[in-house]
Design an enzyme around this catalytic site. Structure first.
Site, short mmCIF file in Angstrom:
data_model
loop_
_atom_site.label_atom_id
_atom_site.label_comp_id
_atom_site.label_asym_id
_atom_site.label_seq_id
_atom_site.Cartn_x
_atom_site.Cartn_y
_atom_site.Cartn_z
N GLU A 199 5.64 4.78 5.78
CA GLU A 199 3.73 5.48 5.15
C GLU A 199 3.06 5.40 6.55
O GLU A 199 2.63 4.21 7.50
CB GLU A 199 3.89 4.77 4.15
CG GLU A 199 2.44 5.48 3.86
CD GLU A 199 1.88 4.81 2.35
OE1 GLU A 199 1.14 4.95 1.81
OE2 GLU A 199 2.60 3.40 2.35
N LYS A 219 0.76 12.51 -1.10
CA LYS A 219 1.62 11.77 -2.67
C LYS A 219 -0.18 11.71 -3.46
O LYS A 219 -0.93 11.87 -3.80
CB LYS A 219 0.77 10.23 -1.28
CG LYS A 219 0.91 9.16 -2.81
CD LYS A 219 0.37 7.42 -1.84
CE LYS A 219 0.60 6.43 -2.34
NZ LYS A 219 -0.12 5.27 -1.28
N CYS A 274 5.48 5.41 -1.38
CA CYS A 274 5.31 4.61 -1.61
C CYS A 274 4.50 4.20 -2.85
O CYS A 274 5.41 4.04 -3.91
CB CYS A 274 3.41 4.16 -0.45
SG CYS A 274 2.92 2.23 -0.44
#
Length: 289
Positions: free
Chosen positions: A52, A126, A164
């Site tokens: 990331e 995300k 994540c």
């Protein structure tokens, strides 16, 4: 013939002080990752995912507008174009996390997906954005994603991404499976005191529940001056049975390589008929605000 795909995960420490000029950090980290990509190609990797926000520190440890300088467009920005060239050079599918600018002042934590011929296929943004102690102030930097849970047909199979904090939400992991993902990559930056006990629990559970392969990436080391915790590395691949195929180092750069037999997905799904036995008509509560 078995459908064997060799995957690679790259975890890497920050190679410039986080107090250095932003442009210098970015250039140094890109150059470092280009070398690591070449090394992964030498080991036969056919699909590789980076960590990331790979070309900088985990700057969300503070709230400072200087880090907006790391944003760029996808696919028209320089990093996507460069990685398209490297994907073609190495004949390797790439999943490349980038701090994306959509409009001036509108930024996303994204990942570009590039096929082995260098063709840009699309991006994932995300979806779930944390804002919590000890230093994950991501709502200062990112809007929540708005592109859903796309799956991309690549030379290495059907690839999805989940970034994540997304991994804590099983709903999106299921959507990726329903959309046909065979391999889901989760590039992360997560620290020991907060989530290490979950690191080898949640994502193998997603692999089992949705019967696909997962490649989970975490950066290693401590990042000054924030020291919000130890990024504990240990990037790994697991299979649709939740078995670990390869695990990376805890505290250093690493290239994690594993061979994945994509035919195992059908074999496992023919035993555990989770998709057949779903009851979506009973799940109304899951989509209530």
């Amino acid at each position: 013939m078995p459908r064997i795909v060799r995957g690679g995960l790259i975890q890497a420490k920050l190679c410039e002080p986080a107090t250095a000029p932003v442009t210098r950090i970015k250039q140094a980290m890109i150059e470092k990752h280009l070398s690591l990509l070449a090394a992964a190609a030498d080991r036969g990797a056919q699909v590789v995912c980076l960590q990331e926000l790979f070309y900088g520190p985990y700057f969300c440890a503070e709230q400072h507008t200087k880090w907006y300088a790391l944003t760029e467009r996808i696919p028209d920005g320089p990093t996507t174009k460069l990685m398209c060239e490297r994907a073609k050079k190495h004949s390797m599918v790439l999943v490349v996390p980038i701090y994306e600018e959509d409009l001036a002042g509108v930024y996303y934590n994204s990942a570009a997906v590039i096929d082995a011929d260098g063709q840009y296929l699309g991006k994932f943004r995300k979806m779930h954005i944390p804002h919590c102690e000890p230093g994950f102030w991501e709502k200062f930097y990112f809007r929540p994603g708005n592109l859903g849970y796309p799956v991309f047909e690549t030379r290495a199979g059907k690839i999805g991404a989940y970034i994540c904090y997304d991994r804590h939400f099983p709903e999106g992991a299921r959507c990726l499976g329903l959309n046909g993902a065979e391999i889901v990559f989760n590039p992360s930056a997560t620290v020991a005191g907060l989530s290490e006990y979950l690191w080898k629990l949640e994502q193998p559970a997603h692999a089992v529940a949705n019967q696909y392969f997962i490649g989970a990436i975490n950066r290693p080391g401590l990042e000054e001056p924030w020291r919000i915790g130890e990024f504990y590395g240990q990037s790994y691949f697991c299979d649709p049975r939740g078995q670990f195929l390869a695990v990376g180092k805890r505290d250093d750069d690493d290239i994690v390589i594993a061979d994945m037999d994509l035919d195992l997905i059908r074999e496992v799904r023919n035993v555990w008929q989770f998709f057949r036995d779903r009851r979506p008509e009973s799940y109304e509560a899951l989509v209530q605000p």
